[in-house]
Write an enzyme that holds these catalytic residues in place. Structure first.
Site, PDB file in Angstrom:
ATOM      1  N   GLU A 170      -4.715  -3.263  -6.721  1.00 53.84           N
ATOM      2  CA  GLU A 170      -5.046  -1.917  -7.261  1.00 53.84           C
ATOM      3  C   GLU A 170      -5.587  -1.011  -6.160  1.00 53.84           C
ATOM      4  O   GLU A 170      -6.499  -0.224  -6.390  1.00 53.84           O
ATOM      5  CB  GLU A 170      -6.095  -2.010  -8.376  1.00 53.84           C
ATOM      6  CG  GLU A 170      -5.843  -3.063  -9.413  1.00 53.84           C
ATOM      7  CD  GLU A 170      -4.833  -2.633 -10.450  1.00 53.84           C
ATOM      8  OE1 GLU A 170      -4.403  -1.473 -10.399  1.00 53.84           O
ATOM      9  OE2 GLU A 170      -4.472  -3.467 -11.277  1.00 53.84           O
ATOM     10  N   LEU A 213     -26.714 -21.740  -3.208  1.00 52.21           N
ATOM     11  CA  LEU A 213     -26.362 -23.033  -3.801  1.00 52.21           C
ATOM     12  C   LEU A 213     -26.112 -24.114  -2.752  1.00 52.21           C
ATOM     13  O   LEU A 213     -25.807 -25.265  -3.113  1.00 52.21           O
ATOM     14  CB  LEU A 213     -25.131 -22.897  -4.709  1.00 52.21           C
ATOM     15  CG  LEU A 213     -25.448 -22.559  -6.172  1.00 52.21           C
ATOM     16  CD1 LEU A 213     -25.985 -21.148  -6.330  1.00 52.21           C
ATOM     17  CD2 LEU A 213     -24.213 -22.728  -7.053  1.00 52.21           C
ATOM     18  N   SER A 250       0.818  -1.215   0.000  1.00 52.97           N
ATOM     19  CA  SER A 250       0.000   0.000   0.000  1.00 52.97           C
ATOM     20  C   SER A 250       0.854   1.268   0.000  1.00 52.97           C
ATOM     21  O   SER A 250       0.357   2.340  -0.360  1.00 52.97           O
ATOM     22  CB  SER A 250      -0.916   0.014   1.233  1.00 52.97           C
ATOM     23  OG  SER A 250      -1.741  -1.125   1.240  1.00 52.97           O
ATOM     24  N   TRP A 295       4.038 -10.306  -6.219  1.00 54.28           N
ATOM     25  CA  TRP A 295       2.632 -10.353  -6.623  1.00 54.28           C
ATOM     26  C   TRP A 295       2.421  -9.746  -7.998  1.00 54.28           C
ATOM     27  O   TRP A 295       1.472  -8.985  -8.205  1.00 54.28           O
ATOM     28  CB  TRP A 295       1.723  -9.629  -5.600  1.00 54.28           C
ATOM     29  CG  TRP A 295       1.795 -10.171  -4.235  1.00 54.28           C
ATOM     30  CD1 TRP A 295       2.369  -9.583  -3.155  1.00 54.28           C
ATOM     31  CD2 TRP A 295       1.274 -11.434  -3.782  1.00 54.28           C
ATOM     32  NE1 TRP A 295       2.248 -10.395  -2.062  1.00 54.28           N
ATOM     33  CE2 TRP A 295       1.580 -11.542  -2.422  1.00 54.28           C
ATOM     34  CE3 TRP A 295       0.596 -12.480  -4.418  1.00 54.28           C
ATOM     35  CZ2 TRP A 295       1.220 -12.648  -1.668  1.00 54.28           C
ATOM     36  CZ3 TRP A 295       0.245 -13.581  -3.667  1.00 54.28           C
ATOM     37  CH2 TRP A 295       0.550 -13.656  -2.311  1.00 54.28           C
ATOM     38  N   LEU A 338      -2.342   2.982 -12.455  1.00 54.06           N
ATOM     39  CA  LEU A 338      -3.234   2.218 -11.567  1.00 54.06           C
ATOM     40  C   LEU A 338      -4.656   2.755 -11.652  1.00 54.06           C
ATOM     41  O   LEU A 338      -5.622   2.000 -11.572  1.00 54.06           O
ATOM     42  CB  LEU A 338      -2.730   2.269 -10.121  1.00 54.06           C
ATOM     43  CG  LEU A 338      -1.481   1.423  -9.862  1.00 54.06           C
ATOM     44  CD1 LEU A 338      -0.942   1.687  -8.461  1.00 54.06           C
ATOM     45  CD2 LEU A 338      -1.772  -0.062 -10.024  1.00 54.06           C
TER      46      LEU A 338
HETATM   47  P1  FAD Z   1      -0.294  -4.166   2.815  1.00 58.80           P
HETATM   48  O1  FAD Z   1      -0.021  -2.859   2.164  1.00 58.80           O
HETATM   49  O2  FAD Z   1       0.765  -4.749   3.679  1.00 58.80           O
HETATM   50  O3  FAD Z   1      -1.648  -4.052   3.635  1.00 58.80           O
HETATM   51  C1  FAD Z   1      -2.073  -5.033   4.589  1.00 58.80           C
HETATM   52  C2  FAD Z   1      -3.353  -4.504   5.252  1.00 58.80           C
HETATM   53  O4  FAD Z   1      -3.073  -3.272   5.915  1.00 58.80           O
HETATM   54  C3  FAD Z   1      -4.443  -4.194   4.224  1.00 58.80           C
HETATM   55  O5  FAD Z   1      -5.705  -4.476   4.778  1.00 58.80           O
HETATM   56  C4  FAD Z   1      -4.293  -2.692   4.031  1.00 58.80           C
HETATM   57  O6  FAD Z   1      -5.474  -2.064   3.566  1.00 58.80           O
HETATM   58  C5  FAD Z   1      -3.952  -2.262   5.434  1.00 58.80           C
HETATM   59  N1  FAD Z   1      -3.291  -0.959   5.426  1.00 58.80           N
HETATM   60  C6  FAD Z   1      -2.100  -0.613   4.866  1.00 58.80           C
HETATM   61  N2  FAD Z   1      -1.866   0.685   5.068  1.00 58.80           N
HETATM   62  C7  FAD Z   1      -2.922   1.190   5.738  1.00 58.80           C
HETATM   63  C8  FAD Z   1      -3.298   2.490   6.218  1.00 58.80           C
HETATM   64  N3  FAD Z   1      -2.517   3.578   6.012  1.00 58.80           N
HETATM   65  N4  FAD Z   1      -4.455   2.611   6.873  1.00 58.80           N
HETATM   66  C9  FAD Z   1      -5.292   1.546   7.063  1.00 58.80           C
HETATM   67  N5  FAD Z   1      -5.002   0.297   6.631  1.00 58.80           N
HETATM   68  C10 FAD Z   1      -3.836   0.132   5.976  1.00 58.80           C
HETATM   69  N6  FAD Z   1       1.084  -5.449  -7.654  1.00 58.80           N
HETATM   70  C11 FAD Z   1       1.752  -4.970  -8.743  1.00 58.80           C
HETATM   71  O7  FAD Z   1       2.584  -4.058  -8.630  1.00 58.80           O
HETATM   72  N7  FAD Z   1       1.547  -5.507  -9.985  1.00 58.80           N
HETATM   73  C12 FAD Z   1       0.671  -6.520 -10.195  1.00 58.80           C
HETATM   74  O8  FAD Z   1       0.514  -6.967 -11.335  1.00 58.80           O
HETATM   75  C13 FAD Z   1      -0.047  -7.054  -9.070  1.00 58.80           C
HETATM   76  N8  FAD Z   1      -0.871  -8.132  -9.215  1.00 58.80           N
HETATM   77  C14 FAD Z   1      -1.443  -8.716  -8.093  1.00 58.80           C
HETATM   78  C15 FAD Z   1      -2.150  -9.920  -8.219  1.00 58.80           C
HETATM   79  C16 FAD Z   1      -2.679 -10.540  -7.093  1.00 58.80           C
HETATM   80  C17 FAD Z   1      -3.386 -11.846  -7.220  1.00 58.80           C
HETATM   81  C18 FAD Z   1      -2.561  -9.929  -5.815  1.00 58.80           C
HETATM   82  C19 FAD Z   1      -3.166 -10.570  -4.601  1.00 58.80           C
HETATM   83  C20 FAD Z   1      -1.854  -8.752  -5.685  1.00 58.80           C
HETATM   84  C21 FAD Z   1      -1.267  -8.137  -6.812  1.00 58.80           C
HETATM   85  N9  FAD Z   1      -0.485  -6.980  -6.699  1.00 58.80           N
HETATM   86  C22 FAD Z   1       0.187  -6.471  -7.791  1.00 58.80           C
HETATM   87  C23 FAD Z   1      -0.184  -6.440  -5.379  1.00 58.80           C
HETATM   88  C24 FAD Z   1      -1.315  -5.605  -4.771  1.00 58.80           C
HETATM   89  O9  FAD Z   1      -1.463  -4.410  -5.463  1.00 58.80           O
HETATM   90  C25 FAD Z   1      -0.969  -5.427  -3.284  1.00 58.80           C
HETATM   91  O10 FAD Z   1      -1.179  -6.674  -2.677  1.00 58.80           O
HETATM   92  C26 FAD Z   1      -1.811  -4.347  -2.618  1.00 58.80           C
HETATM   93  O11 FAD Z   1      -1.416  -3.077  -3.030  1.00 58.80           O
HETATM   94  C27 FAD Z   1      -1.707  -4.421  -1.083  1.00 58.80           C
HETATM   95  O12 FAD Z   1      -0.391  -4.498  -0.668  1.00 58.80           O
HETATM   96  P2  FAD Z   1       0.054  -5.616   0.399  1.00 58.80           P
HETATM   97  O13 FAD Z   1      -0.466  -6.928  -0.055  1.00 58.80           O
HETATM   98  O14 FAD Z   1       1.514  -5.473   0.579  1.00 58.80           O
HETATM   99  O15 FAD Z   1      -0.724  -5.259   1.709  1.00 58.80           O
END
Ligand code: FAD
Length: 383
Positions: free
Chosen positions: A362, A337, A137, A161, A238
């Site tokens: 996204e 279902l 994020s 990812w 994005l």
């Molecule tokens: P984190 O950022 O670690 O967040 C974990 C939790 O904390 C979440 O609930 C989040 O909302 C919460 N959180 C974080 N910061 C805050 C805040 N300030 N306030 C409140 N809550 C917060 N990325 C790419 O670059 N290219 C791709 O092609 C791509 N494809 C993907 C395909 C899949 C199947 C998946 C699952 C992900 C993909 N992603 C891709 C990555 C995706 O964009 C990230 O997973 C997403 O941005 C969230 O980042 P994170 O998983 O590191 O979660």
């Protein structure tokens, strides 16, 4: 279904796109997608030229072999592709709205000529590397670095990812430089660059997701996207991809709704179809309302985008509202279902688990909530 008849507001051209995408998914995707999901595979190489020949790759971009379709036509295509599977729509979104759009917006003339016509035709596949193992994020704190060495750039870091990662011919990699975040085109096979697929996903299984590793990857200065400076570069791409999700999520929700209506009409308990029980009808009515509202939001945001008036906050509104609505529909359809709702014999659980990824990528549900919170209050609450 579609009591509001939202599709009646589409133009003939948009309806043609809808019908073309529907026919393609009925013939080429629907018969196989549950098996791909179960096996955890997606035949990207095989499908890319077919999607390209239908004008579905980079379809909202103009020039360089791209169809130059309107925003609503693109949205309708996303909706129909995601009604088959979110993995298919993800492939098309990453190719068109992330990788191609980055090159189209920020690339040099040479980069555009080299990549866009082949990507539009599905002869070359792209991916978009922003997320890192420790920074999702919060991409502003990314660790991947690009350093100048003579006239070359040398990249080090990893991306996590990344959709299409291991099948991509070109990766758009975002890296920190002394001059802020910049984008680089890293071709498949560059020395020090590798992609490893992420397994054990229970969501978007019919989609390739990879980790990219960059170890002293040397690229010429011509590999940098000259017009992208700072995080605004990747964030603007994005926003394009999120717009596709505003529509796509409706397709996944609609597939679940249709499955629930059909099942409820044929499944009998207590001597009558379960569709005859008020509690089932309440669920179906809620689905109709949720998807009708989502359709109106998508069409409104799409028409704003067509006249160049859409804001990132409006796209966040649509992404958050429509994915949430689709997930609610999917979960409710799953209950209609009964036990059959948990098998891949029906599309519902596949869409339901896929939508968990769509809710997260996204921009997560929480991050888009904060975007709206800031728009409402004027106060940023991210940190
Ligand atoms: P984190 O950022 O670690 O967040 C974990 C939790 O904390 C979440 O609930 C989040 O909302 C919460 N959180 C974080 N910061 C805050 C805040 N300030 N306030 C409140 N809550 C917060 N990325 C790419 O670059 N290219 C791709 O092609 C791509 N494809 C993907 C395909 C899949 C199947 C998946 C699952 C992900 C993909 N992603 C891709 C990555 C995706 O964009 C990230 O997973 C997403 O941005 C969230 O980042 P994170 O998983 O590191 O979660």
């Amino acid at each position: 279904m579609d009591l509001l008849r939202v599709d009646d507001r589409l133009t003939d051209e948009e309806r043609l796109v809808r019908d073309t995408a529907r026919r393609f998914t009925a013939e080429r995707i629907a018969p196989h997608v549950a098996d791909w999901f179960e096996a955890g595979t997606f035949p990207a190489r095989e499908l890319a030229p077919e999607l390209g020949s239908l004008g579905l790759l980079g379809m909202h971009l103009s020039g360089y072999g791209c169809p130059g379709a309107g925003a609503v036509a693109y949205g309708v295509a996303c909706r129909e592709l995601e009604a088959a599977d979110s993995g298919l729509r993800s492939f098309v979104s990453v190719q068109g709205s992330l990788a191609m759009s980055a090159i189209h917006k920020f690339g040099s003339e040479e980069q555009k000529r080299e990549w866009l016509p082949r990507m539009a035709a599905g002869e070359a596949i792209g991916c978009f590397g922003l997320t890192e193992p420790d920074h999702g994020s919060d991409p502003a704190n990314m660790r991947t670095r690009a350093k100048r060495e003579g006239s070359d750039w040398v990249l080090n870091g990893s991306k996590m990812w990344i959709t299409n990662g291991s099948v991509a011919d070109v990766a758009v990699v975002w890296a920190r430089t002394d001059d802020g975040v910049r984008g680089f085109l890293v071709p498949r096979g560059a020395r020090g660059f590798s992609a490893r697929d992420i397994h054990k996903k229970l969501s978007l299984r019919a989609s390739v997701t990879s980790e990219l590793s960059l170890s002293d990857v040397r690229v010429p200065s011509s590999a940098m996207l000259p017009e992208a400076r700072g995080l605004r570069g990747p964030l603007s791409c994005l926003s394009e991809a999120r717009y596709g999700i505003v529509w796509g999520a409706i397709g996944a929700g609609r597939a679940c709704y249709e499955a629930a209506v059909e099942y409820a009409g044929s499944r009998e308990q207590f001597g009558k179809p379960i569709a005859a029980f008020q509690l089932t009808q309440q669920k179906l009515a809620a689905m109709e309302i949720a998807l009708g509202q989502a359709g109106l939001v998508a069409l409104h945001v799409g028409r704003l985008k067509e006249v160049g008036e859409v804001t990132p906050q409006q796209v966040s509104f649509g992404k958050l509202a429509n994915v949430r609505a689709a997930l609610d529909v999917a979960r409710s359809a799953r209950t209609v279902l009964g036990a059959n709702g948990v098998t891949l014999e029906y599309p519902v659980i596949r869409h339901m688990t896929n939508l968990e990824s769509v809710l997260t990528y996204e921009g997560t549900e929480e991050i888009h909530t904060l975007v709206l919170g800031e728009a409402i209050t004027g106060i940023s609450a991210y940190r």
